[in-house]
Motif scaffolding. Structure first.
Motif, PDB file in Angstrom:
ATOM      1  N   ILE A  25       0.843  -1.201   0.000  1.00 31.15           N
ATOM      2  CA  ILE A  25       0.000   0.000   0.000  1.00 31.15           C
ATOM      3  C   ILE A  25       0.873   1.244   0.000  1.00 31.15           C
ATOM      4  O   ILE A  25       0.598   2.226  -0.707  1.00 31.15           O
ATOM      5  N   GLU A  26       1.942   1.208   0.769  1.00 35.32           N
ATOM      6  CA  GLU A  26       2.854   2.351   0.813  1.00 35.32           C
ATOM      7  C   GLU A  26       3.482   2.610  -0.550  1.00 35.32           C
ATOM      8  O   GLU A  26       3.787   3.750  -0.906  1.00 35.32           O
ATOM      9  N   ASP A  27       3.637   1.537  -1.338  1.00 36.40           N
ATOM     10  CA  ASP A  27       4.237   1.662  -2.671  1.00 36.40           C
ATOM     11  C   ASP A  27       3.218   1.959  -3.758  1.00 36.40           C
ATOM     12  O   ASP A  27       3.578   2.031  -4.937  1.00 36.40           O
ATOM     13  N   GLY A  28       1.944   2.103  -3.384  1.00 39.07           N
ATOM     14  CA  GLY A  28       0.953   2.534  -4.370  1.00 39.07           C
ATOM     15  C   GLY A  28      -0.210   1.612  -4.621  1.00 39.07           C
ATOM     16  O   GLY A  28      -1.135   1.974  -5.357  1.00 39.07           O
ATOM     17  N   THR A  29      -0.215   0.418  -4.043  1.00 35.47           N
ATOM     18  CA  THR A  29      -1.346  -0.494  -4.217  1.00 35.47           C
ATOM     19  C   THR A  29      -2.568   0.079  -3.510  1.00 35.47           C
ATOM     20  O   THR A  29      -2.462   0.623  -2.419  1.00 35.47           O
ATOM     21  N   ARG A  30      -3.748  -0.079  -4.123  1.00 29.93           N
ATOM     22  CA  ARG A  30      -4.959   0.494  -3.558  1.00 29.93           C
ATOM     23  C   ARG A  30      -6.074  -0.543  -3.454  1.00 29.93           C
ATOM     24  O   ARG A  30      -6.929  -0.650  -4.335  1.00 29.93           O
ATOM     25  N   PRO A  31      -6.103  -1.338  -2.368  1.00 28.62           N
ATOM     26  CA  PRO A  31      -7.275  -2.205  -2.147  1.00 28.62           C
ATOM     27  C   PRO A  31      -8.529  -1.362  -1.941  1.00 28.62           C
ATOM     28  O   PRO A  31      -8.446  -0.204  -1.503  1.00 28.62           O
ATOM     29  N   ALA A  32      -9.688  -1.929  -2.237  1.00 24.92           N
ATOM     30  CA  ALA A  32     -10.944  -1.238  -1.938  1.00 24.92           C
ATOM     31  C   ALA A  32     -11.091  -1.084  -0.434  1.00 24.92           C
ATOM     32  O   ALA A  32     -11.552  -0.050   0.057  1.00 24.92           O
ATOM     33  N   VAL A  33     -10.709  -2.109   0.304  1.00 25.07           N
ATOM     34  CA  VAL A  33     -10.776  -2.097   1.765  1.00 25.07           C
ATOM     35  C   VAL A  33      -9.846  -3.184   2.279  1.00 25.07           C
ATOM     36  O   VAL A  33      -9.579  -4.178   1.587  1.00 25.07           O
ATOM     37  N   VAL A  34      -9.334  -2.988   3.484  1.00 25.07           N
ATOM     38  CA  VAL A  34      -8.492  -3.981   4.142  1.00 25.07           C
ATOM     39  C   VAL A  34      -9.196  -4.446   5.413  1.00 25.07           C
ATOM     40  O   VAL A  34      -9.707  -3.626   6.185  1.00 25.07           O
ATOM     41  N   VAL A  35      -9.241  -5.757   5.613  1.00 24.11           N
ATOM     42  CA  VAL A  35      -9.680  -6.349   6.880  1.00 24.11           C
ATOM     43  C   VAL A  35      -8.486  -7.130   7.415  1.00 24.11           C
ATOM     44  O   VAL A  35      -8.052  -8.102   6.789  1.00 24.11           O
ATOM     45  N   ALA A  36      -7.938  -6.715   8.542  1.00 25.42           N
ATOM     46  CA  ALA A  36      -6.708  -7.333   9.036  1.00 25.42           C
ATOM     47  C   ALA A  36      -6.801  -7.604  10.527  1.00 25.42           C
ATOM     48  O   ALA A  36      -6.896  -6.678  11.334  1.00 25.42           O
ATOM     49  N   THR A  37      -6.759  -8.891  10.887  1.00 22.69           N
ATOM     50  CA  THR A  37      -6.818  -9.296  12.294  1.00 22.69           C
ATOM     51  C   THR A  37      -5.794 -10.383  12.596  1.00 22.69           C
ATOM     52  O   THR A  37      -6.121 -11.379  13.249  1.00 22.69           O
ATOM     53  N   PRO A  38      -4.544 -10.245  12.119  1.00 26.15           N
ATOM     54  CA  PRO A  38      -3.553 -11.280  12.414  1.00 26.15           C
ATOM     55  C   PRO A  38      -3.387 -11.458  13.917  1.00 26.15           C
ATOM     56  O   PRO A  38      -3.480 -10.494  14.676  1.00 26.15           O
ATOM     57  N   VAL A  39      -3.118 -12.687  14.323  1.00 36.47           N
ATOM     58  CA  VAL A  39      -3.158 -13.037  15.731  1.00 36.47           C
ATOM     59  C   VAL A  39      -1.772 -13.482  16.206  1.00 36.47           C
ATOM     60  O   VAL A  39      -0.985 -13.992  15.426  1.00 36.47           O
ATOM     61  N   GLY A  40      -1.487 -13.271  17.482  1.00 36.85           N
ATOM     62  CA  GLY A  40      -0.263 -13.836  18.030  1.00 36.85           C
ATOM     63  C   GLY A  40       0.500 -12.882  18.921  1.00 36.85           C
ATOM     64  O   GLY A  40       0.087 -11.749  19.175  1.00 36.85           O
TER      65      GLY A  40
END
Length: 242
Positions: A170-185
Motif C-alpha cells: 500500500i505504501e508503494d501505491g497499491t490500492r485495495p478497496a478495503v483492508v480487513v486485518a486481524t492477524p493473531v499472536g
C-alpha cells in the motif's frame, strides 16, 4: 461464489438473495437459522445497533464470544462507516476477496455475492526460498506484483508478516478497496496491524483492524462476511449507502 480456479459452489449471490434466506456461518435450515438469529439478537443487546460500523463491532463479538472485543475494533477512514461502505461497494461490484491463508478463505461465505475468492498462500514460493522471508509475506508480494490487490477486499486473518507485506504494498501505491486485518499472536501481530492502520490512513485506504494480541482467521472471515451481508441488504433495499 466463484473460486480461485474459476469454478462455482452451485449457489450464486443472485440465487441466494432471490431464493433462500440465509444467515452467517452457512445457516439455512429452520433450526440453524433460529440459532443464528437468536445469537445475533443477544449480541445486539450488548453492542449498539445504530451504524454500519456497529454491525462490524457486533460481528466481532459474535465471532469471538467476547462482548469486550467491540472496544478493540478500529476503523481507518474519514468516518467509522467508511470501511464498511467501501467493502460493501466492492462486494456489489464483484471485486475479488483475497485472503492470506486457506483457513480464512474457507470461512468466507459462498452466499450473497459473486466475488472471486482466492488465497495468497501458495504463491511466491520461489521468492520465499530466495530471500528467506515467510511464505505468507512472499505470497502477498507475488499477488501484488500481479496487480491482484488493487480494488480488492484484502483480508489478513493469520499472519503478521502478510499484514506487514500488505502495508509495504500500500505504501508503494497499491490500492485495495478495503483492508480487513486481524492477524493473531504474540510476535508482531499488534505491531503489524498498527503499521497497516498508519499506512492505510496516510494513503487513504479504508481498513478494519483491531488492537491487542487477539484476532485470527475466524474473526477475519466473520468481519468480511458482514461486508457481504451489508451488500446483500443494500441489494434488497434494506440499507442505503451514503
Amino acid at each position: 461464489m466463484t473460486t480461485e480456479d474459476g469454478s462455482t459452489d452451485g449457489v450464486t449471490g443472485a440465487e441466494a438473495d432471490g431464493v433462500d434466506e440465509y444467515a452467517d456461518l452457512g445457516a439455512t435450515t429452520e433450526s440453524a437459522m433460529e440459532i443464528a438469529e437468536t445469537s445475533m439478537d443477544r449480541v445486539r443487546e450488548l453492542v449498539p445497533d445504530e451504524t454500519l460500523a456497529d454491525r462490524i463491532r457486533q460481528k466481532s463479538v459474535h465471532a469471538t464470544g467476547d462482548p469486550e472485543f467491540q472496544h478493540l475494533v478500529r476503523f481507518t477512514g474519514d468516518t467509522e462507516d467508511e470501511p464498511v461502505v467501501a467493502g460493501a461497494r466492492a462486494v456489489l461490484d464483484e471485486r475479488p476477496i483475497v485472503t492470506d491463508i486457506t483457513m480464512v478463505k474457507a470461512g468466507i461465505t459462498g452466499r450473497g455475492h459473486d466475488c472471486p475468492v482466492r488465497k495468497a498462500i501458495g504463491n511466491g514460493s520461489e521468492l520465499a526460498k530466495r530471500t528467506g522471508m515467510t511464505r505468507t509475506a512472499a505470497s502477498v508480494l507475488e499477488l501484488d506484483r500481479e496487480g491482484v490487490y488493487d480494488d480488492a477486499v484484502a483480508v489478513v486473518g493469520n499472519a503478521p508478516t502478510a499484514a506487514l507485506a500488505l502495508a509495504d504494498c500500500i505504501e508503494d501505491g497499491t490500492r485495495p478497496a478495503v483492508v480487513v486485518a486481524t492477524p493473531v499472536g504474540f510476535v508482531k501481530a499488534a505491531e503489524s496491524r498498527e503499521r497497516l492502520r498508519e499506512v492505510a490512513a496516510a494513503r487513504g485506504v479504508p481498513a478494519v483492524t483491531n488492537v491487542g494480541r487477539r484476532g485470527g482467521s475466524g474473526l477475519a472471515a466473520g468481519l468480511t462476511n458482514e461486508l457481504v451481508h451489508v451488500a446483500s441488504d443494500v441489494r434488497s433495499g434494506e440499507v442505503e449507502l451514503p
